[in-house]
Design an enzyme around this catalytic site. Structure first.
Site, short mmCIF file in Angstrom:
data_model
loop_
_atom_site.label_atom_id
_atom_site.label_comp_id
_atom_site.label_asym_id
_atom_site.label_seq_id
_atom_site.Cartn_x
_atom_site.Cartn_y
_atom_site.Cartn_z
N THR A 160 0.86 -1.19 0.00
CA THR A 160 0.00 0.00 0.00
C THR A 160 0.90 1.24 0.00
O THR A 160 1.40 1.63 -1.03
CB THR A 160 -0.98 -0.01 1.19
N THR A 197 -1.36 -2.42 10.59
CA THR A 197 -1.62 -2.63 9.17
C THR A 197 -0.43 -3.31 8.54
O THR A 197 0.34 -2.71 7.80
CB THR A 197 -1.94 -1.31 8.45
N ASN A 405 -0.01 10.80 5.62
CA ASN A 405 -1.25 10.44 6.27
C ASN A 405 -2.31 11.54 6.20
O ASN A 405 -3.50 11.27 6.38
CB ASN A 405 -0.97 10.05 7.73
#
Length: 410
Positions: A160, A197, A405
């Site tokens: 990702t 994650t 982020n």
């Protein structure tokens, strides 16, 4: 060669991958879930494999985790794993469960195996439904083979916000035969205790029953993947999953096997390698930080303190700014839940001693800054309370972490 404390010779195969252990094949394709990059991958074993897994302890476990748990519960065997990036399929209700089961069924049908032999994994944005039409078409394109190119396709498909692929491969001898461990992982942000994650998939050709493999996975996860942190955040999809084909044909491994600890050493090494790669690739990171704690009353206390230091935002920003502010390390130790004597603590950054018996030691700020400018930093703490030790890994905290982020969904 690597030598553990038990003088076990373990070979690091730099050119190896998740398909190096006998019996495993992979594939990765672009299904259209992401703009251009590969986003759908599969691991396939030639036979139903012994397996084990650990998962996030988040209250919000994603649908794929629940489906994988149901698959493994059927007969403690897996033959394939289907995984997508771009969408976590988390917090998606009944439709999310239906989609995860559909992924499992489509993969099983494509590979010609029973659906309960398929694990499902997803990673990406939380709260969005999977694009099942694209996944269905993508699964049809998956043709697993045992090549380094196929392994790289899979490694790419699971990423990702990661900057680099994460892989590792090790070999050792058990019962006079070669046993191989291969692995691939992803993870860059939302990394903290009990996993976050991050996904880690490990293959091995060791001959071992699922029950004993699960035991070893749990033990090794606690001192590797659960000892990394990037930002103190946890997530919904974290999984460490291991499949064992048995093709090495060693005698069946169990805690009673004379070389059980050798097997666990191999598993520990590949777990630790992948965990450190995740920490090094923390979002926006420029440095890998390792904290070693000595002289604790228990290993648990040592691990708590190591994790507290490496997870401190003040410590992380000081390291990014090459500021040898040992007070921030003491601050992190001071509010841990571990036993500490505030009169007996030593602190060093690299080989530079800064605190001895909780008293400041004169040091060269110039040399300390030079050391902190490197891309790998080691902090050592000695508590002088016992013989136990612990280690944790993390990274510095940079401006780029905020940038990444602040615009994650865009």
């Amino acid at each position: 060669m690597f030598t553990t404390t038990e003088d076990i010779k373990i070979k690091n195969l730099k050119s190896g991958s998740i398909v190096t252990p006998k019996g495993f094949k992979t594939a990765g394709v672009h299904a259209g879930l992401r703009y251009a990059k590969k986003d759908l991958g599969v691991i396939y074993c030639e036979v139903p494999a012994s397996c084990g897994a650990v998962y996030t302890q988040s209250h919000f476990q994603a649908a794929p985790l629940k489906v994988t748990q149901q698959s493994i519960a059927m007969e403690q065997k897996l033959q394939a794993l289907i995984v997508n990036s771009a969408c976590a399929n988390a917090c998606t209700g009944e439709q999310g469960m239906l989609d995860a089961f559909k992924m499992r069924d489509l993969c099983a049908e494509h590979l010609g195996i029973d659906n309960h032999l398929v694990a499902v994994s997803s990673t990406g944005v939380i709260g969005e439904l999977l694009q099942m039409d694209k996944i269905a078409e993508g699964i049809k394109q998956l043709q697993p083979i045992q090549t380094s190119e196929a392994a790289e396709d899979f490694q790419t498909a699971i990423l990702t916000t990661d900057i680099v692929m994460k892989k590792a491969c090790y070999q050792l001898e058990i019962d006079g035969v070669t046993v191989t461990f291969g692995g691939a992982a992803k993870g860059s942000g939302m990394i903290h205790p009990n996993m976050a994650t991050m996904l880690a998939f490990i293959t091995t050709d060791a001959n071992i029953e699922s029950e004993h493999l699960q035991t070893a996975i749990g033990e090794m996860t606690d001192i590797t993947f659960n000892q990394i942190t990037v930002d103190g955040e946890t997530s919904t999809n974290d999984t460490v999953l291991v499949m064992a084909s048995g093709f090495a044909e060693n005698k069946t491994l169990s805690p009673n096997h004379p070389e059980w600890n050798k097997f666990k050493s191999g598993l520990h090494l590949i777990f630790q390698d992948l965990a450190k790669q995740i920490a090094r690739d923390g979002e926006g990171a420029t440095k890998l930080v390792e904290v070693k704690v000595h002289g604790a009353t228990t290993n648990k206390d040592a691990n708590i303190i190591a994790k507290k230091i490496v997870g401190s935002n003040l410590v992380k920003t000081a390291i990014y700014g090459t500021d040898a502010n040992w007070g921030r390390i003491i601050g992190a130790i001071g509010h841990s839940d571990a036993e500490v004597n505030p009169e007996t603590v030593d602190v060093s950054i690299g080989s530079i001693e800064m605190l001895k018996g909780s008293q400041p030691v004169a040091f060269s700020e110039e040399l300390a800054k030079e050391y902190l400018s490197q891309d790998e930093i080691i902090i050592e703490v000695h508590l002088h309370l016992g013989e136990s030790t612990g280690t944790a890994w993390g990274c510095d905290l940079t401006y780029d972490y905020v940038k990444i982020n602040a615009s994650y969904r865009t």
